[in-house]
Design a protein around this motif. Structure first.
Motif, PDB file in Angstrom:
ATOM      1  N   ASP A   1       0.284  -0.974  -0.198  1.00  0.00           N
ATOM      2  CA  ASP A   1      -0.275   0.182  -0.380  1.00  0.00           C
ATOM      3  C   ASP A   1       0.807   1.316   0.309  1.00  0.00           C
ATOM      4  O   ASP A   1       2.364   1.140   0.506  1.00  0.00           O
TER       5      ASP A   1
ATOM      6  N   GLU B   1      -0.385   4.816   1.342  1.00  0.00           N
ATOM      7  CA  GLU B   1      -0.942   6.217   1.696  1.00  0.00           C
ATOM      8  C   GLU B   1      -0.692   5.704   3.431  1.00  0.00           C
ATOM      9  O   GLU B   1      -1.287   4.747   3.671  1.00  0.00           O
ATOM     10  N   GLY B   2       0.639   5.630   4.108  1.00  0.00           N
ATOM     11  CA  GLY B   2      -0.010   5.011   5.470  1.00  0.00           C
ATOM     12  C   GLY B   2       0.477   4.283   5.670  1.00  0.00           C
ATOM     13  O   GLY B   2       0.792   3.976   6.655  1.00  0.00           O
ATOM     14  N   THR B   3       1.082   3.825   4.584  1.00  0.00           N
ATOM     15  CA  THR B   3       2.068   3.256   4.795  1.00  0.00           C
ATOM     16  C   THR B   3       3.674   3.212   4.118  1.00  0.00           C
ATOM     17  O   THR B   3       4.584   2.669   5.145  1.00  0.00           O
TER      18      THR B   3
ATOM     19  N   ASP C   1      -0.526  -3.348   4.724  1.00  0.00           N
ATOM     20  CA  ASP C   1      -1.814  -2.601   4.249  1.00  0.00           C
ATOM     21  C   ASP C   1      -1.846  -2.021   5.835  1.00  0.00           C
ATOM     22  O   ASP C   1      -2.159  -2.542   6.229  1.00  0.00           O
ATOM     23  N   ASP C   2      -2.172  -0.686   6.047  1.00  0.00           N
ATOM     24  CA  ASP C   2      -2.648  -0.160   7.751  1.00  0.00           C
ATOM     25  C   ASP C   2      -3.872  -0.347   7.172  1.00  0.00           C
ATOM     26  O   ASP C   2      -4.870   0.009   8.821  1.00  0.00           O
ATOM     27  N   MET C   3      -4.883  -0.554   6.468  1.00  0.00           N
ATOM     28  CA  MET C   3      -6.034  -0.267   6.726  1.00  0.00           C
ATOM     29  C   MET C   3      -6.656  -1.736   5.957  1.00  0.00           C
ATOM     30  O   MET C   3      -6.977  -2.575   5.484  1.00  0.00           O
TER      31      MET C   3
HETATM   32 MG   LIG Z   1      -3.048   3.026   3.597  1.00  0.00          MG
END
Ligand SMILES: [Mg+2]
Length: 148
Positions: A16, A18-20, A106-108
């Motif tokens: 991933d 974004e955020g990863t 992934d963060d989500m």
């Molecule tokens: Mg993410």
């Protein structure tokens, strides 16, 4: 820093964005250790792919800037971009492999297919205030080595 040997059926690592790997497309602060993590991925998997909500042209532009800033290796510019419907990051969307041959970082959780959760490695969301002592990439690499 990282273990380099792991024998498994896993061929592909899907990442991933974004955020990863970075905070966000609007604010692409690289997570600490990004360069080394990507090199570890390259060394330990047959293929590294990007699986993101960010449209490909925007992603390519971000990737280019990250390369220029030496935050990522130059091969990141040409990384394979996975096409998907924007709802679920189904590992069947990755060409040439079965889902059990891939893992996704992934963060989500909401993007992960219910029956592919075994292939998911959760990573803590990287965001403001962009902690410099974040060591999630090392934790994730160790988790992958232990699990697969
Ligand atoms: Mg993410």
């Amino acid at each position: 820093m990282y273990s380099t040997k792991h024998k498994s059926v896993i061929k592909i690592i899907a990442l991933d964005l974004e955020g990863t790997l970075i905070a966000s497309a609007n604010n692409p602060v690289p997570r600490p250790g990004l360069y080394q993590f990507l090199q570890w991925c390259k060394k330990n998997f047959k293929q590294v792919v990007i699986y993101t909500c960010v449209d490909e042209p925007i992603f390519r532009s971000i990737a280019n800037k990250l390369v220029i800033n030496e935050a990522v290796p130059s091969w990141f510019r040409e990384i394979k971009y996975v096409e998907w419907d924007g709802m679920i990051k189904d590992l069947y969307n990755i060409d040439g492999i079965e889902p059990e041959q891939a893992i996704i970082v992934d963060d989500m959780e909401i993007f992960i297919s219910e029956n592919q959760k075994s292939q998911w490695i959760e990573i803590k969301t990287f965001d403001f205030p962009y902690p410099e002592d974040d060591n999630e990439f090392i934790r994730v690499a160790n988790a992958i080595r232990e699990k697969f």
